[in-house]
Structure formats: C-alpha cells, structure tokens
Design an enzyme around this catalytic site. Sequence first.
Site, mmCIF file in Angstrom:
data_model
loop_
_atom_site.group_PDB
_atom_site.id
_atom_site.type_symbol
_atom_site.label_atom_id
_atom_site.label_comp_id
_atom_site.label_asym_id
_atom_site.label_seq_id
_atom_site.Cartn_x
_atom_site.Cartn_y
_atom_site.Cartn_z
ATOM 1 N N HIS A 67 0.848 -1.191 0.000
ATOM 2 C CA HIS A 67 0.000 0.000 0.000
ATOM 3 C C HIS A 67 0.885 1.242 0.000
ATOM 4 O O HIS A 67 2.053 1.194 0.425
ATOM 5 C CB HIS A 67 -0.896 0.021 1.238
ATOM 6 C CG HIS A 67 -1.973 -1.009 1.226
ATOM 7 N ND1 HIS A 67 -3.063 -0.938 2.055
ATOM 8 C CD2 HIS A 67 -2.133 -2.133 0.485
ATOM 9 C CE1 HIS A 67 -3.849 -1.976 1.833
ATOM 10 N NE2 HIS A 67 -3.306 -2.715 0.887
ATOM 11 N N GLU A 69 1.002 3.830 1.895
ATOM 12 C CA GLU A 69 1.541 4.198 3.212
ATOM 13 C C GLU A 69 2.719 3.306 3.595
ATOM 14 O O GLU A 69 3.717 3.802 4.148
ATOM 15 C CB GLU A 69 0.459 4.075 4.297
ATOM 16 C CG GLU A 69 -0.755 4.939 4.068
ATOM 17 C CD GLU A 69 -1.885 4.222 3.341
ATOM 18 O OE1 GLU A 69 -3.051 4.496 3.676
ATOM 19 O OE2 GLU A 69 -1.617 3.401 2.437
ATOM 20 N N CYS A 97 -6.200 1.956 5.958
ATOM 21 C CA CYS A 97 -6.805 0.705 6.400
ATOM 22 C C CYS A 97 -6.168 0.285 7.731
ATOM 23 O O CYS A 97 -5.244 0.938 8.223
ATOM 24 C CB CYS A 97 -6.588 -0.378 5.341
ATOM 25 S SG CYS A 97 -4.857 -0.900 5.188
ATOM 26 N N CYS A 100 -2.285 -0.295 7.507
ATOM 27 C CA CYS A 100 -1.514 0.939 7.379
ATOM 28 C C CYS A 100 -1.623 1.804 8.631
ATOM 29 O O CYS A 100 -0.629 2.400 9.061
ATOM 30 C CB CYS A 100 -1.967 1.708 6.144
ATOM 31 S SG CYS A 100 -1.584 0.805 4.611
#
Length: 169
Positions: A67, A69, A97, A100
């Site tokens: 992801h 992040e 999410c 993260c």
Amino acid sequence: MLVRIQPGAFSFYMIKIDEIYMSEAIKEAEKAAGEDEVPVGCVIVQDRKIIARGHNQVERLRDPTAHAEMIALTSAASHLRSKWLNRARAYVTIEPCSMCAGALVLARIEKLVYGADDPKAGACGSITNIVNNSKLNHRIKVKKGILEAECGSLLKEYFRNKRRKAAAI
C-alpha cells in the site's frame, strides 16, 4: 524584526500547507492509477520537506502489503535511518486501512492528514480507530477532509472504469 500575524492567519497558512502536501500525495495516487493500481498516494513530511513518497503497488509487486503508506513508511525510515518517525506527518489521499494505520502507529508518526474517508475499510475513525486506540502506546493526531473531493473522485473514477471494463467483457 517583529512580524505581526493577523488573527487566523496561522491557521490559514497551515491549511494551505496541508493542501500543498496533499496535492503531492494526489500526484502519487495518479501514478498508481496510471499503473492500473487503486489510486492511493502518500507523502511523508518532516521539517517541511517531503522525505518519502509512495503509491499503491499491490498488483505490480503481487504483494498485498504494498500500500502507498507502507511503501512511504519504509522509504522514510530508510531516509532517516530510524524506525521512529516521531516528528513526521503522513499525507494520504484516503483514510488508511487497519494494516496501514497500525504501521503508522508503530512508526510513531506525529500527525496523519488524509483526504477522503473510507467507509468500507477506514481504520482512523470510519469503521475502527487504530490511530487513537487508548490501549496502544502511541496515538496520532488526525486531520481529515483535506482536498477531499479531489481524493474521492480519483477512487470513484477508477472503480467506475473498472466496472465499465468488466461489463464490456
């Protein structure tokens, strides 16, 4: 020399700064979209300088943890040569999410600024709140809604196009 700041000027300045950094996160999200990835972007800022950038690379790397992040956190930690990012701020186009959000807490990010809420997977207040869980050893200041329309429209357009392509098959 004494500089006088008008009432409210400092908060106006901070809003503009947040928009500038969020614009950079949006550029990262656009890179992801160009690579047929979910368009999420992140920049990490410390001492008014962008020290790391990331965008989703889940499909490209075939890695569910890739992801925006996570990629930006890894880059920032490498840049600072430290696992702690105590004075850093993360700017993310969508609410992180749970994975993260947990990583942001573990990295001890000082502040999270995000654009659009994620009512399906958001872990910073939408469905759960990992970044401000009193049972964890670190909490993160959160500011949401910065360039919200722009951030949200990137995701809506991406998924609209995906549905359109799937229907055409």
